[in-house]
Scaffold this motif. Structure first.
Motif, mmCIF file in Angstrom:
data_model
loop_
_atom_site.group_PDB
_atom_site.id
_atom_site.type_symbol
_atom_site.label_atom_id
_atom_site.label_comp_id
_atom_site.label_asym_id
_atom_site.label_seq_id
_atom_site.Cartn_x
_atom_site.Cartn_y
_atom_site.Cartn_z
ATOM 1 N N ILE A 278 47.166 42.069 35.496
ATOM 2 C CA ILE A 278 47.205 41.564 36.865
ATOM 3 C C ILE A 278 45.834 40.984 37.181
ATOM 4 O O ILE A 278 44.809 41.494 36.721
ATOM 5 N N GLY A 279 45.803 39.917 37.967
ATOM 6 C CA GLY A 279 44.539 39.305 38.339
ATOM 7 C C GLY A 279 44.503 38.927 39.806
ATOM 8 O O GLY A 279 45.535 38.793 40.466
ATOM 9 N N LYS A 280 43.296 38.742 40.313
ATOM 10 C CA LYS A 280 43.089 38.361 41.712
ATOM 11 C C LYS A 280 42.557 36.931 41.779
ATOM 12 O O LYS A 280 42.010 36.405 40.807
ATOM 13 N N ASN A 281 42.690 36.326 42.950
ATOM 14 C CA ASN A 281 42.300 34.929 43.121
ATOM 15 C C ASN A 281 40.824 34.744 43.454
ATOM 16 O O ASN A 281 40.293 33.651 43.263
ATOM 17 N N ARG A 282 40.173 35.792 43.956
ATOM 18 C CA ARG A 282 38.787 35.664 44.410
ATOM 19 C C ARG A 282 37.908 36.684 43.695
ATOM 20 O O ARG A 282 38.175 37.880 43.721
ATOM 21 N N ARG A 283 36.834 36.194 43.095
ATOM 22 C CA ARG A 283 35.940 37.046 42.326
ATOM 23 C C ARG A 283 35.338 38.163 43.171
ATOM 24 O O ARG A 283 35.215 39.304 42.716
ATOM 25 N N ALA A 284 34.920 37.855 44.390
ATOM 26 C CA ALA A 284 34.163 38.814 45.191
ATOM 27 C C ALA A 284 35.020 39.927 45.779
ATOM 28 O O ALA A 284 34.485 40.941 46.240
ATOM 29 N N SER A 285 36.340 39.781 45.781
ATOM 30 C CA SER A 285 37.184 40.783 46.425
ATOM 31 C C SER A 285 37.286 42.041 45.573
ATOM 32 O O SER A 285 37.040 42.027 44.371
ATOM 33 N N THR A 286 37.658 43.142 46.232
ATOM 34 C CA THR A 286 37.851 44.418 45.545
ATOM 35 C C THR A 286 39.308 44.848 45.691
ATOM 36 O O THR A 286 40.065 44.276 46.475
ATOM 37 N N LEU A 287 39.696 45.859 44.919
ATOM 38 C CA LEU A 287 41.065 46.356 45.010
ATOM 39 C C LEU A 287 41.342 46.836 46.425
ATOM 40 O O LEU A 287 40.474 47.426 47.084
ATOM 41 N N ASP A 288 42.542 46.572 46.889
ATOM 42 C CA ASP A 288 42.950 47.037 48.205
ATOM 43 C C ASP A 288 42.624 48.524 48.368
ATOM 44 O O ASP A 288 42.966 49.337 47.499
ATOM 45 N N PRO A 289 41.951 48.909 49.460
ATOM 46 C CA PRO A 289 41.491 50.304 49.595
ATOM 47 C C PRO A 289 42.618 51.318 49.687
ATOM 48 O O PRO A 289 42.469 52.448 49.230
ATOM 49 N N TRP A 290 43.752 50.951 50.279
ATOM 50 C CA TRP A 290 44.879 51.887 50.319
ATOM 51 C C TRP A 290 45.392 52.146 48.902
ATOM 52 O O TRP A 290 45.656 53.294 48.525
ATOM 53 N N THR A 291 45.532 51.092 48.118
ATOM 54 C CA THR A 291 46.020 51.237 46.750
ATOM 55 C C THR A 291 45.062 52.066 45.915
ATOM 56 O O THR A 291 45.475 52.916 45.124
ATOM 57 N N GLU A 292 43.775 51.840 46.095
ATOM 58 C CA GLU A 292 42.779 52.584 45.320
ATOM 59 C C GLU A 292 42.801 54.070 45.685
ATOM 60 O O GLU A 292 42.677 54.929 44.811
ATOM 61 N N HIS A 294 45.416 55.837 47.145
ATOM 62 C CA HIS A 294 46.693 56.543 47.057
ATOM 63 C C HIS A 294 47.487 56.268 45.783
ATOM 64 O O HIS A 294 48.403 57.030 45.465
ATOM 65 N N ILE A 295 47.173 55.195 45.036
ATOM 66 C CA ILE A 295 47.992 54.837 43.882
ATOM 67 C C ILE A 295 47.170 54.789 42.593
ATOM 68 O O ILE A 295 47.473 55.497 41.636
ATOM 69 N N PHE A 296 46.154 53.954 42.542
ATOM 70 C CA PHE A 296 45.378 53.740 41.316
ATOM 71 C C PHE A 296 43.900 54.047 41.561
ATOM 72 O O PHE A 296 43.119 53.141 41.879
ATOM 73 N N PRO A 297 43.479 55.318 41.415
ATOM 74 C CA PRO A 297 42.062 55.638 41.600
ATOM 75 C C PRO A 297 41.184 54.808 40.670
ATOM 76 O O PRO A 297 41.492 54.637 39.496
ATOM 77 N N ASN A 298 40.112 54.254 41.221
ATOM 78 C CA ASN A 298 39.105 53.502 40.466
ATOM 79 C C ASN A 298 39.641 52.185 39.904
ATOM 80 O O ASN A 298 39.049 51.620 38.985
ATOM 81 N N GLY A 299 40.742 51.692 40.444
ATOM 82 C CA GLY A 299 41.261 50.411 39.983
ATOM 83 C C GLY A 299 40.348 49.259 40.373
ATOM 84 O O GLY A 299 39.596 49.336 41.352
ATOM 85 N N ASP A 300 40.411 48.177 39.620
ATOM 86 C CA ASP A 300 39.554 47.013 39.895
ATOM 87 C C ASP A 300 40.176 45.793 39.225
ATOM 88 O O ASP A 300 39.991 45.572 38.024
ATOM 89 N N LEU A 301 40.924 45.009 39.976
ATOM 90 C CA LEU A 301 41.582 43.844 39.404
ATOM 91 C C LEU A 301 40.550 42.782 39.032
ATOM 92 O O LEU A 301 39.636 42.504 39.800
ATOM 93 N N PRO A 302 40.702 42.148 37.865
ATOM 94 C CA PRO A 302 39.759 41.109 37.469
ATOM 95 C C PRO A 302 40.132 39.754 38.067
ATOM 96 O O PRO A 302 41.301 39.495 38.386
ATOM 97 N N SER A 303 39.147 38.906 38.205
ATOM 98 C CA SER A 303 39.397 37.504 38.531
ATOM 99 C C SER A 303 39.387 36.695 37.242
ATOM 100 O O SER A 303 38.948 37.172 36.189
ATOM 101 N N LEU A 304 39.850 35.468 37.331
ATOM 102 C CA LEU A 304 39.858 34.580 36.171
ATOM 103 C C LEU A 304 38.443 34.418 35.613
ATOM 104 O O LEU A 304 38.219 34.487 34.402
ATOM 105 N N GLY A 305 37.483 34.221 36.515
ATOM 106 C CA GLY A 305 36.097 34.037 36.076
ATOM 107 C C GLY A 305 35.512 35.276 35.436
ATOM 108 O O GLY A 305 34.728 35.177 34.476
ATOM 109 N N GLN A 306 35.873 36.461 35.951
ATOM 110 C CA GLN A 306 35.339 37.695 35.374
ATOM 111 C C GLN A 306 35.853 37.918 33.965
ATOM 112 O O GLN A 306 35.107 38.369 33.092
#
Length: 393
Positions: A278-292, A294-306
């Motif tokens: 799974i990837g995100k559209n913006r490099r500077a954004s972080t994983l949604d705080p609710w998801t982090e 309640h669902i995926f502790p320490n998750g961090d979606l990558p951007s295309l550039g990352q």
């Protein structure tokens, strides 16, 4: 999906939107054609006005936790989030605590070896019976491939597994390393249909136990192991192929480069590596705080550039394939299975869990439908395939 009934003595929604901040939130929602107290499937019904206060103060963390608590309802959360994200309303609310969280993600490594095991215990070890009820028969917990005309979840997942095998060019006798192997669906499929031997690693004890029992008669090895411990010697020499499907989202931006270095040192010089994430559209954004939370502790979606930064000088990108739109029907199928199976788990897990899991599956479906999230498959080689690599049809 049945709506959560409003108590007969509860005030109507108009009386709950009675302050300037709440009216501002209601106006913001109106820009996405979402009404408070409306009759359409994607409209919100308030049971407690504090839900709007929490959304304003905490963004989706507050909105999601208010939903879990029963403070508001919506017949079709997937449709609500599609509209909300298409209108980019998430970018209009900037809680101070979220700015601090984004800074932490940049400054600190939240996916260390010690912390890497948390997501296994909190999410993947919920129980094999629970996931068997929600997923397809092969227990494939990643995006299906619907674009070949798959008629249901089982066919979409087998089509995805076969697509990965064909992209890797698997042949009998090859050795495949699966980093983040889950319940072993790719390994089992590859051994059964392509005659390969496989080694898989995961941080979930439940997954290892299930996979070892299910695939006991196949040349598959399942290890409870962090990916950073892998090297060619520990694998009995470099492997011919590597796949990582739905695991890179847990690696974290401060570890992307290390992950690619591990893959390179484990792969034969003429090998191929398929990375599915799974990837995100913006490099500077972080994983949604609710998801982090309640669902995926320490998750961090990558951007295309990352991902590109992590590959630099280590791999040649032979192919990049985005089929993120296919995650929408995958998530909707999981949700339908979850709701159908819920009576079996209600006594053990409780109504708050049900609302949490519903919010997770349907908000994610809406995010992929809105194209706020992507699903990428990269095919990588060490030095470039001589004459070029061709995507299988």
């Amino acid at each position: 999906m049945a709506a959560h009934a409003r108590p007969l003595d509860a005030p109507d929604n108009a009386s709950l939107v009675d302050t300037a901040p709440r009216q501002w939130v209601a106006g913001l929602l109106g820009r996405a054609d979402i009404r408070i107290g409306g009759e359409r499937p994607w409209d919100m019904r308030l049971h407690d006005a504090a839900a709007l206060d929490r959304a304003l103060a905490e963004g989706n963390l507050g909105l999601g936790e208010a939903y879990m608590a029963g403070a508001w309802d919506c017949d079709r959360l997937d449709m609500l989030f599609d509209r909300l994200l298409r209108a980019h309303l998430d970018r209009e609310v900037h809680p101070a605590r979220l700015a601090w969280r984004a800074l932490q993600a940049r400054l600190f490594n939240r996916q260390t070896r010690r912390r890497a095991w948390q997501v296994g215990r909190a999410h993947y070890d919920l129980g094999n019976a629970f996931y068997a009820a929600m997923l397809d028969p092969r227990m494939t917990y990643s995006c299906g491939w619907w674009q070949d005309g798959a008629s249901d979840l089982a066919h979409a997942q087998e089509a995805k597994l076969d697509l990965a095998c064909r992209k890797l060019g698997l042949r009998p006798g090859m050795r495949l390393l699966d980093i983040g192997c889950g319940w072993g669906s790719l390994m089992g499929y590859a051994a059964e249909h392509y005659g390969v031997r496989c080694i898989g690693v995961t941080v979930s004890r439940e997954q290892v136990g299930y996979a070892q029992a299910r695939y006991a008669g196949l040349p598959l090895e399942f290890r409870l192991q962090d990916y950073r411990e892998l090297d060619a010697d520990a694998l009995g020499g470099p492997v011919d192929r590597i796949a990582s499907i739905g695991m890179f989202e847990h690696v974290g931006r401060r570890n992307h480069r290390a992950f690619m270095q591990v893959a390179r040192r484990c792969l034969a010089d003429d090998g191929l590596f398929l990375l599915h994430s799974i990837g995100k559209n913006r490099r500077a954004s972080t994983l949604d705080p609710w998801t982090e939370r309640h669902i995926f502790p320490n998750g961090d979606l990558p951007s295309l550039g990352q991902v590109g930064d992590a590959l630099d000088g280590l791999f040649v990108c032979e192919d990049l394939h985005d089929f993120g739109a296919d995650y929408d029907p995958t998530l909707m199928a999981w949700h339908a299975n979850f709701e159908a199976a819920w009576p079996r788990f209600a006594g053990e897990l409780g109504e708050t869990f049900r609302r949490k899991w519903r919010y997770y599956l349907l908000s994610c479906a809406g995010a992929f439908r809105a194209r706020e999230l992507q699903l990428w498959q990269w095919v990588l080689s060490k030095e470039g395939v001589r004459g070029g690599w061709r995507r299988p049809q």
